[in-house]
Write a protein that holds these residues in place. Structure first.
Motif, mmCIF file in Angstrom:
data_model
loop_
_atom_site.group_PDB
_atom_site.id
_atom_site.type_symbol
_atom_site.label_atom_id
_atom_site.label_comp_id
_atom_site.label_asym_id
_atom_site.label_seq_id
_atom_site.Cartn_x
_atom_site.Cartn_y
_atom_site.Cartn_z
ATOM 1 N N LYS A 1 0.846 -1.187 0.000
ATOM 2 C CA LYS A 1 0.000 0.000 0.000
ATOM 3 C C LYS A 1 0.887 1.244 0.000
ATOM 4 N N VAL A 2 0.275 2.373 -0.329
ATOM 5 C CA VAL A 2 0.946 3.661 -0.161
ATOM 6 C C VAL A 2 0.246 4.357 1.005
ATOM 7 N N ALA A 3 0.998 4.608 2.063
ATOM 8 C CA ALA A 3 0.441 5.290 3.235
ATOM 9 C C ALA A 3 0.272 6.769 2.930
ATOM 10 N N GLN A 4 -0.791 7.331 3.468
ATOM 11 C CA GLN A 4 -0.984 8.779 3.418
ATOM 12 C C GLN A 4 -0.933 9.280 4.850
ATOM 13 N N VAL A 5 -0.012 10.204 5.100
ATOM 14 C CA VAL A 5 0.148 10.747 6.443
ATOM 15 C C VAL A 5 0.112 12.269 6.351
ATOM 16 N N VAL A 6 -0.747 12.874 7.142
ATOM 17 C CA VAL A 6 -0.790 14.331 7.255
ATOM 18 C C VAL A 6 -0.192 14.650 8.613
ATOM 19 N N LEU A 7 1.031 15.159 8.573
ATOM 20 C CA LEU A 7 1.807 15.307 9.797
ATOM 21 C C LEU A 7 2.852 16.373 9.564
ATOM 22 N N GLY A 8 3.182 17.103 10.580
ATOM 23 C CA GLY A 8 4.300 18.028 10.467
ATOM 24 C C GLY A 8 3.945 19.432 10.903
ATOM 25 N N LEU A 9 4.761 19.968 11.766
ATOM 26 C CA LEU A 9 4.603 21.336 12.247
ATOM 27 C C LEU A 9 5.768 22.219 11.829
ATOM 28 N N GLU A 10 6.815 21.604 11.276
ATOM 29 C CA GLU A 10 8.048 22.345 10.989
ATOM 30 C C GLU A 10 7.923 23.294 9.803
ATOM 31 N N VAL A 11 7.004 23.037 8.879
ATOM 32 C CA VAL A 11 6.781 23.928 7.737
ATOM 33 C C VAL A 11 5.322 24.366 7.786
ATOM 34 N N PRO A 12 5.051 25.682 7.815
ATOM 35 C CA PRO A 12 3.674 26.160 7.911
ATOM 36 C C PRO A 12 2.951 26.119 6.557
ATOM 37 N N HIS A 13 2.892 24.922 5.991
ATOM 38 C CA HIS A 13 2.269 24.729 4.681
ATOM 39 C C HIS A 13 1.702 23.309 4.674
ATOM 40 N N ALA A 14 0.428 23.187 4.350
ATOM 41 C CA ALA A 14 -0.206 21.867 4.322
ATOM 42 C C ALA A 14 0.598 20.927 3.432
ATOM 43 N N HIS A 15 0.752 19.691 3.880
ATOM 44 C CA HIS A 15 1.440 18.696 3.057
ATOM 45 C C HIS A 15 1.021 17.291 3.455
ATOM 46 N N ILE A 16 0.975 16.454 2.431
ATOM 47 C CA ILE A 16 0.656 15.042 2.599
ATOM 48 C C ILE A 16 1.933 14.257 2.320
ATOM 49 N N HIS A 17 2.262 13.341 3.209
ATOM 50 C CA HIS A 17 3.347 12.394 2.960
ATOM 51 C C HIS A 17 2.724 11.160 2.306
ATOM 52 N N LEU A 18 3.252 10.737 1.171
ATOM 53 C CA LEU A 18 2.872 9.472 0.533
ATOM 54 C C LEU A 18 4.075 8.550 0.643
ATOM 55 N N ILE A 19 3.872 7.405 1.298
ATOM 56 C CA ILE A 19 4.995 6.528 1.631
ATOM 57 C C ILE A 19 4.697 5.104 1.173
ATOM 58 N N PRO A 20 5.448 4.600 0.177
ATOM 59 C CA PRO A 20 5.241 3.203 -0.212
ATOM 60 C C PRO A 20 5.623 2.299 0.955
ATOM 61 N N MET A 21 4.764 1.323 1.241
ATOM 62 C CA MET A 21 5.067 0.489 2.405
ATOM 63 C C MET A 21 4.760 -0.977 2.166
ATOM 64 N N GLN A 22 5.631 -1.785 2.725
ATOM 65 C CA GLN A 22 5.424 -3.225 2.791
ATOM 66 C C GLN A 22 4.850 -3.595 4.154
ATOM 67 N N SER A 23 5.170 -2.758 5.171
ATOM 68 C CA SER A 23 4.638 -2.943 6.519
ATOM 69 C C SER A 23 4.467 -1.562 7.140
#
Length: 130
Positions: free
Chosen positions: A78-100
């Motif tokens: 699957k590709v994980a979608q994570v909305v996380l982060g305070l270090e940059v004041p700009h909305a961003h989605i992390h897309l992370i290919p994952m096996q686990s």
């Protein structure tokens, strides 16, 4: 203008994976795994949920297309979608290919990749996106 806006505007170099008029996707420079991509709105907005419903829907549709390109470029469960982060004041989605689920653990050690490796990964995703 924040750092992500400068990246989307081409003022700061990045490893582009996908783009359209509203959104921009590029490799995270501190990736958890190969293919770890950030998706941002070109419009400066700090908080993901401050976006109106229509813009948020377009953002998610764009991210979905990028995730599909990542999955084709880097076969994974699957590709994980994570909305996380305070270090940059700009909305961003992390897309992370994952096996686990461990592949999406931000406490893990980040990969160290060369410029050539980053570019090859970005090119692979961009080719699948098109």
């Amino acid at each position: 203008m924040d750092i992500f806006s400068k990246i989307a505007a081409g003022e700061i170099p990045s490893y582009k994976c996908a783009e359209n008029d509203e959104f921009y996707a590029f490799l995270d420079i501190n990736p958890l795994v190969k293919g770890h991509t950030l998706v941002i709105p070109r419009r400066e907005v700090d908080y993901f949920f401050d976006m109106d419903d229509e813009e948020l829907a377009r953002y998610q549709k764009f991210a979905k297309r990028v995730a599909a390109a990542i999955k084709r470029a880097f076969p994974c469960r699957k590709v994980a979608q994570v909305v996380l982060g305070l270090e940059v004041p700009h909305a961003h989605i992390h897309l992370i290919p994952m096996q686990s689920e461990a592949d999406a653990d931000f406490r893990r050690e980040k990969l160290k990749l060369s410029e050539e490796e980053f570019q090859a990964i970005a090119d692979k995703i961009l080719n699948e996106f098109k």
